[in-house]
Design an enzyme around this catalytic site. Sequence first.
Site, PDB file in Angstrom:
ATOM      1  N   SER A  50       0.862  -1.184   0.000  1.00 43.58           N
ATOM      2  CA  SER A  50       0.000   0.000   0.000  1.00 43.58           C
ATOM      3  C   SER A  50       0.889   1.222   0.000  1.00 43.58           C
ATOM      4  O   SER A  50       2.062   1.144   0.383  1.00 43.58           O
ATOM      5  CB  SER A  50      -0.874   0.002   1.262  1.00 43.58           C
ATOM      6  OG  SER A  50      -1.527   1.245   1.440  1.00 43.58           O
ATOM      7  N   TYR A  53      -2.547  -1.010  10.485  1.00 48.56           N
ATOM      8  CA  TYR A  53      -2.513  -1.312   9.057  1.00 48.56           C
ATOM      9  C   TYR A  53      -1.203  -0.844   8.433  1.00 48.56           C
ATOM     10  O   TYR A  53      -0.526  -1.613   7.738  1.00 48.56           O
ATOM     11  CB  TYR A  53      -3.695  -0.639   8.359  1.00 48.56           C
ATOM     12  CG  TYR A  53      -3.689  -0.801   6.858  1.00 48.56           C
ATOM     13  CD1 TYR A  53      -4.071  -1.996   6.268  1.00 48.56           C
ATOM     14  CD2 TYR A  53      -3.295   0.248   6.022  1.00 48.56           C
ATOM     15  CE1 TYR A  53      -4.053  -2.149   4.883  1.00 48.56           C
ATOM     16  CE2 TYR A  53      -3.286   0.106   4.646  1.00 48.56           C
ATOM     17  CZ  TYR A  53      -3.657  -1.095   4.084  1.00 48.56           C
ATOM     18  OH  TYR A  53      -3.649  -1.242   2.717  1.00 48.56           O
TER      19      TYR A  53
END
Length: 277
Positions: free
Chosen positions: A137, A150
């Site tokens: 990401s 995350y």
Amino acid sequence: MNSAKLLFITGVSSGFGQALAKEALKAGHRVVGTVRTEQAKQAFDALAPGQSFGHILDVTNVAAIGTLATTIEQEIGAVDVLVNNAGYGHEGVMEESPLSEARHQFDVNVFGAVAVIKAFLPYFRARRAGRILNITSMGGFITMPGISYYCGSKFALQGISETLSKELKPFNIFVTAVQPGSFRTDWAGRSMVRSARTISDYDASFNPIRETREKRSGHQPGDPAKAASAMLQLINSPEPPVSLLLGSDAVQLVREKLQQMQHDIDHWEALSRSTDG
């Protein structure tokens, strides 16, 4: 990709995994995709009979991963491309978020991916060929409030990917960390796990962030189908990059962080160098 290949993709029920599987099948490739339910397995098998092969797998079940890798190699064929896509996002102020949720975030996003890689590496290394795509990401390089677990998991997978690319290059195995920005997937919607709010001190700073993230879900600028097309091009490249950003927002935000890092390095360089003996 110049010739038909066999892809193994974790998490093909939605998001990038589903988009990539569909684009790969359209291009004439075979795809083994992992899902969580029998219904999802049957749906994936029906996408392209003889080309799409669904298998039920929880990536936190390490023993099952090894068994599945052996089964695929023996019964379906040699896997050319491994795509670690399975994962989810946790949202919550760190102080409010239970440690158990951090552990589960890492179990799925990091240790699950590592276990899948380790299961297939002996086959890749024996053939002196293979491609590994780890979906990290932009949150594996930049950070945003409310997604510390995350981001931490994606930072970890990013570091593992970059190190692994150096270890495996002598064997003609290429590893790329794919770093998407904001895309129209279920990441910020039904797939996201959100910790309950408990500390009022964070109301003013975090509540607007959570509300905005929820409202933007489904309206992000990124198109998953175009991301899938980009990944297919990446797989076909003779010299793929170690990292690939996807999305204009990812490019912008990563550049901004690099500029800030350069500024901080320059500003504090004298202190940094002062520690040499």
